[in-house]
Design a protein around this motif. Structure first.
Motif, PDB file in Angstrom:
ATOM      1  N   ASP A  84      47.411  53.486  43.103  1.00 32.03           N
ATOM      2  CA  ASP A  84      47.105  52.088  42.803  1.00 32.03           C
ATOM      3  C   ASP A  84      47.308  51.203  44.031  1.00 32.03           C
ATOM      4  OD1 ASP A  84      46.402  52.491  40.212  1.00 32.03           O
ATOM      5  OD2 ASP A  84      48.243  51.701  39.328  1.00 32.03           O
ATOM      6  N   THR A  85      46.367  50.301  44.229  1.00 28.36           N
ATOM      7  CA  THR A  85      46.503  49.319  45.301  1.00 28.36           C
ATOM      8  C   THR A  85      46.253  47.911  44.778  1.00 28.36           C
ATOM      9  OG1 THR A  85      44.180  49.653  45.893  1.00 28.36           O
ATOM     10  CG2 THR A  85      45.827  50.925  47.118  1.00 28.36           C
ATOM     11  N   ASP A  86      46.096  47.785  43.478  1.00 33.21           N
ATOM     12  CA  ASP A  86      45.781  46.468  42.902  1.00 33.21           C
ATOM     13  C   ASP A  86      47.048  45.665  42.656  1.00 33.21           C
ATOM     14  OD1 ASP A  86      46.772  47.950  40.851  1.00 33.21           O
ATOM     15  OD2 ASP A  86      45.207  47.469  39.410  1.00 33.21           O
ATOM     16  N   LEU A  87      46.901  44.640  41.883  1.00 33.07           N
ATOM     17  CA  LEU A  87      47.995  43.716  41.593  1.00 33.07           C
ATOM     18  C   LEU A  87      49.157  44.404  40.864  1.00 33.07           C
ATOM     19  CD1 LEU A  87      48.946  40.731  41.541  1.00 33.07           C
ATOM     20  CD2 LEU A  87      47.766  40.509  39.360  1.00 33.07           C
ATOM     21  N   TYR A  88      48.855  45.396  40.052  1.00 31.00           N
ATOM     22  CA  TYR A  88      49.874  46.040  39.224  1.00 31.00           C
ATOM     23  C   TYR A  88      50.535  47.242  39.896  1.00 31.00           C
ATOM     24  CZ  TYR A  88      47.736  43.197  35.617  1.00 31.00           C
ATOM     25  OH  TYR A  88      47.258  42.144  34.897  1.00 31.00           O
ATOM     26  N   ALA A  89      50.218  47.493  41.146  1.00 33.73           N
ATOM     27  CA  ALA A  89      50.753  48.675  41.825  1.00 33.73           C
ATOM     28  C   ALA A  89      52.275  48.655  41.890  1.00 33.73           C
ATOM     29  CB  ALA A  89      50.161  48.800  43.218  1.00 33.73           C
TER      30      ALA A  89
END
Length: 138
Positions: A84-89
């Motif tokens: 994951d590299t998004d906001l929730y990572a």
């Protein structure tokens, strides 16, 4: 020594429920309800005189099955959330870390339960190894 292990199992189960409730931020964690159920059954053992060993074996088997299920869940989530590299990572990483901590807390709880019920578990293991295994060859 057993009287020192029993409160540690109690605190471990409470800690597992707390960690699982934090994990519910990002995933539905079955450990929360099973930690509370195990804590209830574990505390009911303290006031029980007959059938204590049988209930103890069932609690241990339940936690061993949940340990395997938790391992499968953690491996699957690690492969999905690991990249994951998004906001929730960061939330996913935090929850995965706490889930692994919870996994190892369960391992310690099971070891404590094995210690408390060592007189019951030991004959079962020896009985399964003593029997001759016949493959049916004549």
């Amino acid at each position: 020594m057993e009287e020192k292990v029993i409160p540690l199992v109690d605190f471990g189960l409470i800690g597992m429920a707390v960690l699982a409730s934090i994990n519910c931020l990002a995933r539905a964690d079955f450990n929360f309800i099973f930690a509370l159920v195990t804590l209830y059954l574990w505390n009911s053992l303290k006031n029980k005189s007959e059938g204590r060993e049988e209930l103890g074996k069932k609690i241990i088997l339940l936690n061993l099955a949940l340990l395997v299920l938790d391992l499968i869940c953690l491996v699957c989530l690690s492969s999905v959330w690991g990249d994951d590299t998004d906001l929730y990572a960061s939330v996913h990483s935090f929850v995965l870390f706490l889930s692994w901590v919870n996994f190892f807390v369960r391992v310690l709880i099971i070891l404590g339960m094995f210690y408390v019920f060592r007189d019951v578990i030991k004959p079962l293991a020896l009985a399964s190894m003593n029997g001759a295994y016949d493959m049916g060859h004549a």
